[in-house]
Design an enzyme around this catalytic site. Structure first.
Site, PDB file in Angstrom:
ATOM      1  N   ASP A  59       0.826  -1.213   0.000  1.00 22.66           N
ATOM      2  CA  ASP A  59       0.000   0.000   0.000  1.00 22.66           C
ATOM      3  C   ASP A  59       0.858   1.261   0.000  1.00 22.66           C
ATOM      4  O   ASP A  59       0.454   2.292   0.523  1.00 22.66           O
ATOM      5  CB  ASP A  59      -0.933   0.002   1.223  1.00 22.66           C
ATOM      6  CG  ASP A  59      -0.184  -0.041   2.538  1.00 22.66           C
ATOM      7  OD1 ASP A  59       1.039  -0.269   2.533  1.00 22.66           O
ATOM      8  OD2 ASP A  59      -0.820   0.167   3.583  1.00 22.66           O
ATOM      9  N   LYS A  75       4.634   1.795  16.075  1.00 19.52           N
ATOM     10  CA  LYS A  75       3.504   2.626  16.548  1.00 19.52           C
ATOM     11  C   LYS A  75       3.645   3.013  18.016  1.00 19.52           C
ATOM     12  O   LYS A  75       2.740   2.836  18.821  1.00 19.52           O
ATOM     13  CB  LYS A  75       2.183   1.896  16.296  1.00 19.52           C
ATOM     14  CG  LYS A  75       2.041   1.549  14.808  1.00 19.52           C
ATOM     15  CD  LYS A  75       0.665   1.227  14.347  1.00 19.52           C
ATOM     16  CE  LYS A  75       0.619   1.115  12.832  1.00 19.52           C
ATOM     17  NZ  LYS A  75       1.017  -0.143  12.248  1.00 19.52           N
ATOM     18  N   ASP A 114       1.847   6.240   2.308  1.00 21.69           N
ATOM     19  CA  ASP A 114       1.104   5.021   2.627  1.00 21.69           C
ATOM     20  C   ASP A 114      -0.364   5.350   2.369  1.00 21.69           C
ATOM     21  O   ASP A 114      -0.911   6.262   2.984  1.00 21.69           O
ATOM     22  CB  ASP A 114       1.334   4.674   4.112  1.00 21.69           C
ATOM     23  CG  ASP A 114       0.452   3.542   4.598  1.00 21.69           C
ATOM     24  OD1 ASP A 114      -0.690   3.403   4.121  1.00 21.69           O
ATOM     25  OD2 ASP A 114       0.885   2.794   5.485  1.00 21.69           O
TER      26      ASP A 114
END
Ligand code: GDD
Ligand code: MG
Length: 356
Positions: free
Chosen positions: A110, A161, A219
């Site tokens: 992606d 993250k 992204d």
């Protein structure tokens, strides 16, 4: 060189667009998103790609077949249940033909990236690394893998993250693995490269390098980013060998009917057989096949699904409209609003300003 393409995710953040179509196959600047990545990989000398599929796996082979139309040889490996990024890479590696010392390119499915893959591979090979990560810089690293490096470009930690990023430099989702490092991932189980494999390799003292650059990078995992990516391709901000033809301020696909009195700009795609009526204003948007934007409607930063209808006087700004949905006159949908496929929003009496 051989590559593995990770395309098994569910694309949850892009619902309802991804309810029936996996994220990497969403029509983007006139072709399935992946066509841009395939063209780019090929231009850097990749000739054989193994797709790591899971969600709606059969659709990938239907779209790309054996790859000969792209000058590539394509293989498909499917996980019965998703194995995570690491498990998927390990599973797909069964279809590689190269030896243990060869570099293998691994790509998230992606990403639009303008970086020089040849340079990334050259760095990996010349330094004898086990793994070389493409790194880019973003304003908000909390949504990505945060990757600090030392002065020699060696990766010192991988923090997926994290709420407390130590640098704006992030994992850009394109890796060069030495094949033997892939074979070391445990087989047949769920593994995350970001949370297990990469931190494990760093802790074990293996040579993990960062290849950092500042080329175009995106992204496309959120609706806003997906629209941005499509517009950037049409406007030529991200070069692609897969565009269906020359583009200007917008790209009209075969049999699209655009009124000469419509105002279309910002890299908008008008899908096959789609109709845009007189005095409609469409800016920086993705209009899928067979949709209708009636005269006087306003659409900005939005996706309008296949066969959907936006009625006269309706306003969409940063909205996602599912396939075959109908937006009645006078509706105003803003800031991340999503309408599910087939839903009809009845007309509203109040007419909103079409000023965007
Ligand atoms: N085959 C398979 N199986 N593929 C998977 C699976 C799985 O179980 N899970 C995810 N993928 C694929 C997705 O289809 C996508 O192409 C890629 O792996 C990454 O998954 P995303 O869901 O898009 O992850 P992300 O965007 O939150 O984070 C990843 O990408 C960032 C860069 O865009 C991480 O790699 C981050 O560290 C990175 O910064
Ligand atoms: Mg992603």
């Amino acid at each position: 060189m051989e590559a593995i393409l990770l395309v098994g995710g569910q694309g949850t953040r892009l619902r309802p667009l991804t309810l029936n179509t996996p994220k990497p196959l969403l029509p983007t600047a006139g072709v399935p998103f992946l066509a841009h990545q395939l063209a780019r990989a090929r231009s850097f000398g990749v000739r054989r790609i193994v797709f790591a599929t899971s969600y709606r796996a059969s659709m990938f082979a239907e779209a790309f077949g054996d790859g000969s139309a792209f000058g590539l040889s394509l293989e498909y490996m499917t996980e019965e249940t998703p194995l995570g990024t690491g498990g998927a890479i390990r599973n797909a590696a069964q279809a590689l033909t190269c030896g243990p010392d060869a570099p293998v390119l691994v790509l998230n499915g992606d990403i639009l990236s303008g970086h020089d893959i040849t340079e990334q591979v050259a760095l990996h090979v010349s330094r004898g690394a086990a793994l070389t990560l493409h790194l880019t810089e973003v304003d908000d690293p909390t949504r990505f893998g945060c990757v600090p490096t030392d002065e020699d470009g060696r990766v010192t930690a991988f923090l997926e993250k994290t709420p407390n990023p130590v640098t704006n430099r992030i994992n850009a989702g394109c890796y060069v693995f030495t094949r033997s490092a892939i074979d070391a991932i445990p087989a047949g189980q769920v593994v995350s490269v970001e949370r297990e494999t990469f931190p494990g390799m760093i802790d074990a003292g293996e040579l993990v390098l960062g290849y950092a650059d500042r080329s175009y990078w995106l992204d496309v995992g959120t609706p806003a980013a997906f629209v941005q990516g499509s517009c950037d391709l049409v406007l030529g901000r991200m070069p692609s060998g897969a565009l269906p033809g020359p583009c200007g301020e917008f790209l009209a696909l075969p049999e699209a009917r655009v009124s000469p009195r419509a105002k279309i700009s910002g890299g908008t795609v008008v899908g096959p057989r789609a109709v845009v009526g007189a005095d409609a204003v469409v800016r920086g948007s993705v209009l899928d096949a067979d949709c209708v934007i009636e005269s006087g409607a306003t659409v900005a930063g939005s996706v309008v699904g296949a066969g959907a209808r936006v009625s006269s006087g309706a306003v969409l700004r940063d909205a996602v409209i599912g396939d075959r949905a109908v937006i009645g006159a006078g509706n105003e949908l803003l800031a991340g609003a999503r309408v599910w496929p087939g839903v009809t929003l009845p007309p509203r009496a109040v007419r909103f300003s079409s000023d965007v």
